[in-house]
Scaffold this motif. Structure first.
Motif, PDB file in Angstrom:
ATOM      1  N   GLU A  13       0.860  -1.232  -0.059  1.00  0.00           N
ATOM      2  CA  GLU A  13       0.044   0.061   0.026  1.00  0.00           C
ATOM      3  C   GLU A  13       0.906   1.278  -0.049  1.00  0.00           C
ATOM      4  O   GLU A  13       0.468   2.267  -0.830  1.00  0.00           O
ATOM      5  N   PHE A  20      -9.537   1.703  -3.798  1.00  0.00           N
ATOM      6  CA  PHE A  20     -10.575   0.633  -3.406  1.00  0.00           C
ATOM      7  C   PHE A  20      -9.856  -0.702  -3.144  1.00  0.00           C
ATOM      8  O   PHE A  20     -10.412  -1.519  -2.606  1.00  0.00           O
ATOM      9  N   ARG A  55      -8.157  -0.124  -0.025  1.00  0.00           N
ATOM     10  CA  ARG A  55      -9.063   0.418   1.139  1.00  0.00           C
ATOM     11  C   ARG A  55      -8.354   1.499   1.866  1.00  0.00           C
ATOM     12  O   ARG A  55      -8.469   1.519   3.153  1.00  0.00           O
ATOM     13  N   SER A  56      -7.472   2.282   1.215  1.00  0.00           N
ATOM     14  CA  SER A  56      -6.848   3.219   1.719  1.00  0.00           C
ATOM     15  C   SER A  56      -7.423   4.220   2.061  1.00  0.00           C
ATOM     16  O   SER A  56      -7.547   5.381   1.483  1.00  0.00           O
ATOM     17  N   ASN A  57      -7.612   4.551   3.453  1.00  0.00           N
ATOM     18  CA  ASN A  57      -8.216   5.780   3.871  1.00  0.00           C
ATOM     19  C   ASN A  57      -7.346   6.992   3.853  1.00  0.00           C
ATOM     20  O   ASN A  57      -7.803   7.923   3.590  1.00  0.00           O
ATOM     21  N   PHE A 107     -17.271   4.553  -1.031  1.00  0.00           N
ATOM     22  CA  PHE A 107     -16.138   4.146  -0.341  1.00  0.00           C
ATOM     23  C   PHE A 107     -16.400   4.626   0.826  1.00  0.00           C
ATOM     24  O   PHE A 107     -15.981   4.074   1.953  1.00  0.00           O
ATOM     25  N   ARG A 145     -18.518   2.047   2.724  1.00  0.00           N
ATOM     26  CA  ARG A 145     -17.887   0.855   2.898  1.00  0.00           C
ATOM     27  C   ARG A 145     -16.821   0.814   3.990  1.00  0.00           C
ATOM     28  O   ARG A 145     -16.502  -0.234   4.575  1.00  0.00           O
ATOM     29  N   ASN A 146     -16.192   2.067   4.112  1.00  0.00           N
ATOM     30  CA  ASN A 146     -15.145   2.151   4.810  1.00  0.00           C
ATOM     31  C   ASN A 146     -15.196   3.417   5.816  1.00  0.00           C
ATOM     32  O   ASN A 146     -14.667   4.355   5.559  1.00  0.00           O
ATOM     33  N   ASN A 156     -15.259   6.431   8.267  1.00  0.00           N
ATOM     34  CA  ASN A 156     -14.107   7.047   8.484  1.00  0.00           C
ATOM     35  C   ASN A 156     -14.382   8.547   8.906  1.00  0.00           C
ATOM     36  O   ASN A 156     -14.839   9.258   8.114  1.00  0.00           O
TER      37      ASN A 156
END
Length: 426
Positions: free
Chosen positions: A108, A151, A154-156, A193, A196-197, A199
């Motif tokens: 990542e 995606f 899943r990198s915030n 995103f 789904r994640n 934050n």
């Protein structure tokens, strides 16, 4: 304050100490760990090692580019091209290699660096070969080329960076008075995103970019129907309130995705914004000036559409909506309807807005008493004092008798409220 204990390693150590001292049982410790998510992985912004490595790579890349820039003019075109492309493909190779070794964090990190190099290459190769194009498209392709990385990993961390680029791209579109349907696609991608994640940082950035997107859409829609810039400036007086209602309602669709305390803070932020707007509308000179501007130009069709959309979501999720949403919705509806009246009604609207503000403050005080919540009670009393003091200043030179009577009654009322609280609860 309890939300600060979530993911707290210090609290986790304290709970372990309580178990070792025999103050609580192991089962009780497990309950505390579940309640405050003490065993959950740390959020991305607490991954200090990852962030420091990312910053180190960024600084190294900047230094490398500076060294190349010193001798840029003396390098042949082929070498200049390789200077950009070679590090990019090398980074991709490292990312794939690390991912195959199941070192996802390193992969990542490498792809994050690759996304930075990808954006640099867009600008660099365009400069080398003198490619002439619509300037904001460079930022657009940078975002589009980096979205798959977001995606996949899943990198915030990267998605916040890309939303910053999206914000810049929207401002460029605004500057050039352009609108692209890529904006709809990108906003939708960020929304998916986010769903789904979950934050908190991404939620705040999405709120900001969403507003700029709506502003860009407003500008272009006004120009499409042949209306000038001044109509846009007038519409900007209403857009924050309309967008606030829409976002307030949309929050309920993702309520299960977030901690209740986070949503409460976000809703309180929106409520404060509406209250601040209402406070200014209680001044006659302000309401008269703004109303004169609103009724002089046709109201953009986008504003009622967004308002009705927010109201529709609110009705759909009515079991989740609280009193303050409906109050803010009524306030915004009145403010929208004012644009279809005439400026001679400014005095009536001023009185109405004063009554609404007094009503919301009385409701705060009443809720504080009902819930035995002194902070809520003092919140209502405190804002009522602010309103009274501002009225005192604005009425100086007017009717001194009426002003004096009003302030005596206000002071006696606050004393009575304080006595009531102390007698009943203290």
């Amino acid at each position: 304050m309890w939300h600060f204990l979530h993911n707290s390693q210090r609290f986790k150590e304290e709970v372990s100490l309580w178990v070792s001292n025999g103050w609580i049982t192991a089962d009780q410790a497990d309950l505390l760990a579940t309640q405050y998510q003490l065993n959950a992985p740390a959020p991305w912004y607490r991954r200090t090692s990852f962030i420091l490595q990312a910053v180190a790579l960024l600084l190294a890349a900047m230094g490398f580019l500076l060294l190349i820039a010193m001798n840029w003019e003396s390098l042949p075109i082929a070498v200049r091209t390789l200077v950009g492309i070679a590090p990019l493909f090398a980074t991709y190779f490292v990312a794939v290699w690390q991912y195959q070794k199941d070192n996802e964090s390193a992969a990542e990190l490498a792809m994050f660096f690759g996304c930075l190099l990808f954006g640099a290459n867009i600008a660099l190769q365009a400069q080398i070969y003198h490619i002439s194009a619509y300037f904001p498209d460079g930022v657009l392709w940078w975002i589009l080329g980096s979205l798959p990385v977001v995606f996949f990993f899943r990198s915030n961390f990267l998605v916040v960076v890309l939303q910053g680029l999206f914000f810049i791209w929207l401002l460029m579109q605004w500057q050039y008075a352009q609108f692209s349907f890529w904006g709809v696609i990108l906003l939708g991608a960020f929304g998916v995103f986010l769903y789904r994640n979950p934050n908190p940082f991404h939620l705040v950035s999405f709120f900001t970019t969403g507003f700029v997107f709506m502003l860009n859409l407003l500008i272009v829609s006004q120009q499409a129907v042949g209306r000038g810039w001044h109509t846009v400036e007038v519409a900007m007086l209403l857009l924050p309130a309309v967008y606030g209602i829409l976002f307030y309602a949309a929050l309920q669709l993702i309520r299960k995705q977030y901690d209740e305390s986070l949503l409460l803070r976000f809703q309180n932020f929106l409520n404060t914004g509406f209250l601040f707007m209402l406070y200014w509308l209680t001044f006659g000179f302000f309401t008269q000036e703004v109303l004169a501007e609103l009724v002089s130009y046709p109201l953009p069709f986008l504003l009622p559409v967004l308002y009705l959309l927010g109201l529709g979501i609110g009705l759909w999720q009515r079991s989740q909506m609280n009193f303050y949403f409906w109050f803010n919705a009524v306030l915004t509806g009145i403010w929208l309807s004012a644009a279809y009246t005439n400026k001679d009604m400014a005095a009536g609207y001023t009185v109405l807005f004063n009554l609404l503000l007094l009503g919301i403050l009385v409701h705060k005080i009443y809720s504080g008493i009902q819930q035995q919540n002194k902070s809520l009670f003092m919140w209502g009393v405190g804002y009522m004092v602010v309103l009274a003091l501002s009225r005192y200043i604005s009425l100086i030179g007017g009717d001194f008798f009426l002003t004096g009577v009003l302030f005596i009654l206000c002071g006696l009322g606050i004393l009575a409220l304080n006595r009531f609280w102390n007698k009943k609860f203290d």
